[in-house]
Design an enzyme around this catalytic site. Structure first.
Site, short mmCIF file in Angstrom:
data_model
loop_
_atom_site.label_atom_id
_atom_site.label_comp_id
_atom_site.label_asym_id
_atom_site.label_seq_id
_atom_site.Cartn_x
_atom_site.Cartn_y
_atom_site.Cartn_z
N GLN A 288 -4.83 -1.60 9.31
CA GLN A 288 -4.73 -2.94 8.71
C GLN A 288 -5.40 -3.98 9.62
O GLN A 288 -5.14 -4.02 10.82
CB GLN A 288 -3.25 -3.28 8.47
CG GLN A 288 -3.01 -4.58 7.73
CD GLN A 288 -3.54 -4.58 6.29
OE1 GLN A 288 -3.65 -3.55 5.65
NE2 GLN A 288 -3.88 -5.75 5.80
N LYS B 288 0.84 -1.20 0.00
CA LYS B 288 0.00 0.00 0.00
C LYS B 288 0.87 1.25 0.00
O LYS B 288 0.62 2.20 -0.73
CB LYS B 288 -0.94 -0.02 1.21
CG LYS B 288 -2.05 -1.06 1.05
CD LYS B 288 -2.84 -1.34 2.31
CE LYS B 288 -3.78 -2.52 2.04
NZ LYS B 288 -4.57 -2.93 3.20
N ASP C 63 -11.10 2.61 3.43
CA ASP C 63 -11.41 1.18 3.31
C ASP C 63 -12.90 0.96 3.02
O ASP C 63 -13.29 -0.13 2.57
CB ASP C 63 -11.09 0.45 4.63
CG ASP C 63 -9.77 -0.30 4.59
OD1 ASP C 63 -9.41 -0.80 3.51
OD2 ASP C 63 -9.11 -0.39 5.65
N1 GUN Z 1 -6.84 -6.97 5.72
C1 GUN Z 1 -7.11 -7.71 4.62
N2 GUN Z 1 -7.70 -6.95 3.67
C2 GUN Z 1 -7.82 -5.71 4.18
C3 GUN Z 1 -8.32 -4.48 3.67
O1 GUN Z 1 -8.82 -4.38 2.54
N3 GUN Z 1 -8.24 -3.41 4.50
C4 GUN Z 1 -7.72 -3.49 5.74
N4 GUN Z 1 -7.69 -2.40 6.50
N5 GUN Z 1 -7.23 -4.62 6.25
C5 GUN Z 1 -7.28 -5.72 5.47
#
Ligand code: GUN
Length: 279
Positions: A96, A52, A119
């Site tokens: 996350q 990311k 998100d």
């Molecule tokens: N963990 C797995 N996929 C995601 C996601 O799309 N966003 C976040 N914040 N955590 C994750």
């Protein structure tokens, strides 16, 4: 011949479009910054978080990284998120998941300001999606819509079956397909006669979380199959929820694993970050 839907190429195309847009907005003095918060050092989460941050750099979005120890308390994490909510230099906040077991994920998600919820997990974002208001879209389902549209696959009026009802994929996927005028069925672990249901699908979205579960017996001839799963097979190779070799000859289009849905999630996260600086 089935069409192989290339998520790597489509996500690159989206990221390049965003890069150009960010340059244009930057010239107008509008810049974006994403705060990425990780608690603990789960190796899979570290890989996602790094990807990311790299995507932000590629597109020209600022990123700030908060790596907190596993022992961080829920209240400490809430305080950090509240501080980021107030920080005018931060446009998007991503915590996350999964979080350590002693932290209530729902409380953390609800603490993130809906205006910075890149998100799309906050109940306000989810509500906006279902009533058709503008708001942040959950990244994986939004990425799947882009895969379909950019591959020339029409959703309007089609029988769409989603297997899986998670808050992150299945439910928002159903809402987005409905918004595109698909006829939508959500199947799940309690669904009776699953094969009868999936065999109706013109577009089958598989987010069941079981390695190579979907074989050709589940698929109508000529269907489009989208595989959200990510596992390691007996040879330690990445594979999905779909038994690709068995299913592919029966499809009109299909996503591979890896290189299908996976790369789209980050592209759509970047789109949500850019959305914070569009007017
Ligand atoms: N963990 C797995 N996929 C995601 C996601 O799309 N966003 C976040 N914040 N955590 C994750």
């Amino acid at each position: 011949m089935s069409q192989l839907i290339d998520g790597k190429q489509i996500s690159k195309q989206i990221k390049d479009e965003l890069k150009e847009e960010v340059q244009r907005l930057g010239a107008l003095g509008r810049t974006a910054c994403l705060a990425v918060v990780q608690v603990g050092n789960d190796p899979a989460s570290s890989v996602y978080v790094n990807n990311k941050k790299k995507a932000c750099e590629y597109i020209g979005i600022g990123s700030r990284s908060y790596e907190l120890p596993e022992e961080t308390t829920e209240d400490e994490l809430v305080s950090l998120v509240e501080e980021l909510n107030r920080d005018d230099e931060v446009n998007g906040i991503l915590v996350q998941l999964p979080l350590p077991a002693h932290i209530d994920e729902d409380r953390i998600i609800r603490t993130i300001s809906p205006d910075k919820d890149v998100d799309g997990f906050h109940p306000v974002s989810v509500g906006r999606l279902w009533i058709g208001e503008k708001g942040f879209l959950s990244c994986t389902p939004a990425g799947i819509i882009q895969l379909l549209k950019r591959s020339g696959i029409d959703i309007c009026g089609k029988e769409c079956v989603v297997i899986g009802r998670s808050n992150i994929v299945g439910k928002p996927m159903a809402a987005l397909l409905l918004r595109e005028n698909g006829t939508v069925t959500v199947a799940h672990s309690r669904t009776e006669n699953l094969q009868d249901v999936t065999k109706r699908a013109d577009i089958l979205i598989v987010a069941i979380g079981k390695k190579k579960f979907i074989t050709s017996e589940y698929v109508k001839e000529g269907a489009v199959v989208i595989d959200v799963g990510m596992h390691r097979d007996e040879n330690n190779h990445l594979c999905g929820d779909v038994d690709f070799n068995d299913v592919e000859p029966h499809t009109s289009a299909i996503t591979p694993v890896p290189g299908g849905v996976g790369p789209m999630t980050i592209a759509m996260l970047m789109n949500n970050c850019v959305e914070t600086i569009r007017t």
